[in-house]
Design an enzyme around this catalytic site. Structure first.
Site, PDB file in Angstrom:
ATOM      1  N   GLY A   1      82.226 171.085  34.466  1.00 36.56           N
ATOM      2  CA  GLY A   1      81.872 170.045  33.504  1.00 36.56           C
ATOM      3  C   GLY A   1      82.983 169.021  33.345  1.00 36.56           C
ATOM      4  N   GLU A   2      84.222 169.497  33.295  1.00 39.69           N
ATOM      5  CA  GLU A   2      85.357 168.586  33.178  1.00 39.69           C
ATOM      6  C   GLU A   2      85.525 167.753  34.450  1.00 39.69           C
ATOM      7  OE1 GLU A   2      85.566 171.559  30.142  1.00 39.69           O
ATOM      8  OE2 GLU A   2      85.404 171.783  32.309  1.00 39.69           O
ATOM      9  N   PHE A   3      85.229 168.354  35.594  1.00 44.42           N
ATOM     10  CA  PHE A   3      85.278 167.585  36.840  1.00 44.42           C
ATOM     11  C   PHE A   3      84.315 166.405  36.779  1.00 44.42           C
ATOM     12  CE2 PHE A   3      83.187 166.626  40.856  1.00 44.42           C
ATOM     13  CZ  PHE A   3      84.268 166.179  41.609  1.00 44.42           C
TER      14      PHE A   3
END
Length: 417
Positions: A60-62
Site C-alpha cells: 500500500g505504501e509503495f
C-alpha cells in the site's frame, strides 16, 4: 527508558521471526530475503551517483510512493532509485518493478545496521512513505545531513508520539526534514509537539489512481464476460466480506467479479462452494462460454485496479478485519463503494466519502440491500457517481507539490556544494 523499550522491541521482533520462520511462510520470506542483504546493498551504488532512497512498509505504501518515483525518474533520469520494503507482502509483489534501479528488503533497525546500510547505498535524499519512522535510520540520515521527507503521512491523537510517555518516539520525528501530511489534523498534531516543518499536501494515492483511470488496461475478456449487464466488482475480499456479499449475489440479478485478497486454491474452492449461481475462475473462462456464468473469480494478482472501470458498484474488503483496502481505485471511476463497518475510520478517504454520500459502511446484508435499493433509482446513482468523481479531482496535486519541494531542496544543496 524509551530507548531501552525500543531496543527490546527490536530484539523481540528479531527473535520472533527466527522462531516463526520454520512454520510461517511470511516469516520465512522475511528472514530469507535478508540473508544476502549486505552484498545486495553494496551493489546498489558502486559509482556513488546521486541516489533517491524510497522506503515503504508494504504494498500500500509503495502505491503511495509510486507517482513520486515515476515523476522523480522523469525529472532526474541520471539519478539512481532504490526502493526498500519492510514486509514480504510488498517486496514479493514489486521486486521486479522496472521503475527502480534496485529493490531490497530493509535490514532491521539498529545503530550498526543503519550506519552500515547508509554507508553502502550513499543516498542523496530519502522518502519515507506514510509511516515507518525507524529511529536509528532517521538518526543516521540526520547525522549525515541527508534530507528525509515524510510522504503522505497521517497522524492520530491516540498515537504514541502524542502521549506523555512518547518522548523517544517524538525524538525520531525530529530527524525528519519535512513532513508532507494528508490532512490539517495531522499538521495540527505535529504543531502541538513543536514540529512546524509541515505541508498539508494530501495523499499521493489520489494522483496514482487518477493515472490508472486514464491509462486503465482494456480487458476484452472482462467486457465479453459482462455483456450488457451491470457489474458489481468485489475487490480484496476476505471471508467476512463474502459472508455479506454472497447472500446479495445469490439474490440480485447482476454480473459479479470477485477479486479475493488471497488466491489460494482452498479459499477459491470455499467461495465456489458457497455460491448458488454459476461461477468460473478467470484462468478457466473462454469466450466460447460467454453468457453461461454470472460470477467471475479472479485467480491472479494485478488486475483489480483495472477491473473497476467495468463496474457499476463496488465492494472493497478488509474493513471487518485488519483494515480497509484501497477504495480510491473504485471511487475514481465514480462507483458507489460499499465496505464493512468495523475498521475504516483511520482511512480519511473512507470518512470523507461517507460524509459526502459516495460510500457506505454496512454491518450486514440487510444494510447492504437497503443502500443498494436506494441507488437503483437512476437519479440517486448519478449523484453518487458525480460526487465520487469530483472528490477525486479535488484531491489531486500532492505529487506535484512534493516534487517541486524536492527540486528546490536538491538545487539548494547543489548550490552549497
Amino acid at each position: 527508558m524509551g530507548k531501552i523499550v525500543y531496543r527490546f522491541f527490536l530484539l523481540l521482533y528479531r527473535t520472533a521471526i527466527k522462531l516463526a520462520a520454520p512454520f510461517n511462510s511470511k516469516a520465512r520470506l522475511f528472514r530469507d530475503g535478508r540473508q544476502k542483504i549486505w552484498e545486495q546493498a553494496a551493489a546498489v551504488n558502486p559509482s556513488q551517483k546521486p541516489l533517491l532512497w524510497v522506503h515503504c512498509a508494504s504494498l500500500g505504501e509503495f502505491e503511495q510512493g509510486r507517482p513520486l518515483i515515476e515523476k522523480y525518474r522523469l525529472e532526474y533520469p541520471e539519478h539512481l532509485i532504490l526502493i526498500t520494503f519492510f514486509s514480504p507482502s510488498g517486496y514479493e509483489v514489486r521486486k521486479n518493478y522496472s521503475g527502480a534501479d534496485a529493490i531490497l528488503y530493509l535490514p532491521l533497525d539498529g545503530k550498526k545496521n543503519a550506519q552500515r546500510f547508509i554507508d553502502l547505498i550513499k543516498p542523496t535524499l530519502a522518502f519515507f512513505i506514510k509511516y515507518e519512522f525507524w529511529h536509528y535510520y532517521l538518526r543516521t540520515l540526520n547525522r549525515h545531513k541527508i534530507p528525509v521527507l515524510s510522504i503522505s503521512a497521517i497522524f492520530r491523537k491516540d498515537q504514541i508520539y502524542f502521549q506523555p510517555w512518547g518522548g523517544f518516539q517524538r525524538a525520531s520525528l525530529r530527524f525528519i526534514t519535512h513532513f508532507f501530511v494528508q490532512d490539517r489534523e495531522s499538521a495540527s498534531l505535529l504543531s502541538e509537539i513543536g514540529l512546524t516543518n509541515v505541508s498539508v499536501s494530501g495523499d499521493t494515492r489520489f494522483d496514482r489512481v487518477f493515472e490508472i483511470s486514464r491509462e486503465a488496461r482494456d480487458l476484452p475478456e472482462i467486457r465479453s464476460f459482462l455483456g450488457e449487464k451491470p457489474a458489481f466488482i468485489i475487490g480484496s475480499a476476505w471471508p467476512a466480506d463474502l459472508d455479506v456479499m454472497i447472500p446479495f449475489m445469490n439474490e440480485h440479478d447482476l454480473k459479479y467479479i470477485i477479486a479475493p485478497h488471497e488466491i489460494s486454491d482452498r479459499f477459491l474452492a470455499e467461495i465456489e462452494s458457497d455460491l448458488e449461481k454459476k461461477c468460473i475462475r478467470h484462468s478457466r473462462w473462454t469466450k466460447a462460454q460467454e453468457g453461461e456464468f454470472d460470477i467471475l473469480i479472479i485467480d491472479n494478482v494485478g488486475m483489480l485496479a483495472h477491473l473497476y472501470q467495468y463496474g457499476k458498484f463496488a465492494w472493497v474488503g478488509g474493513a471487518y478485519g485488519q483494515g480497509l483496502h484501497n477504495i480510491l481505485e473504485a471511487a475514481v471511476f465514480g462507483l458507489p463503494v460499499f465496505f464493512g463497518n468495523k475498521n475504516y475510520t483511520k482511512f480519511r478517504e473512507a470518512r470523507d466519502l461517507i460524509n459526502l454520500g459516495g460510500a457506505f459502511a454496512v454491518a450486514n446484508y440487510v444494510e447492504l440491500r437497503e443502500h443498494y435499493t436506494r441507488l437503483e433509482i437512476e437519479n440517486s446513482y448519478l449523484i453518487v457517481k458525480e460526487t465520487n468523481e469530483q472528490y477525486i479531482q479535488s484531491q489531486l496535486g500532492a505529487t506535484k507539490e512534493i516534487i517541486t519541494y524536492t527540486k528546490e531542496l536538491l538545487n539548494h544543496d547543489r548550490s552549497r556544494s
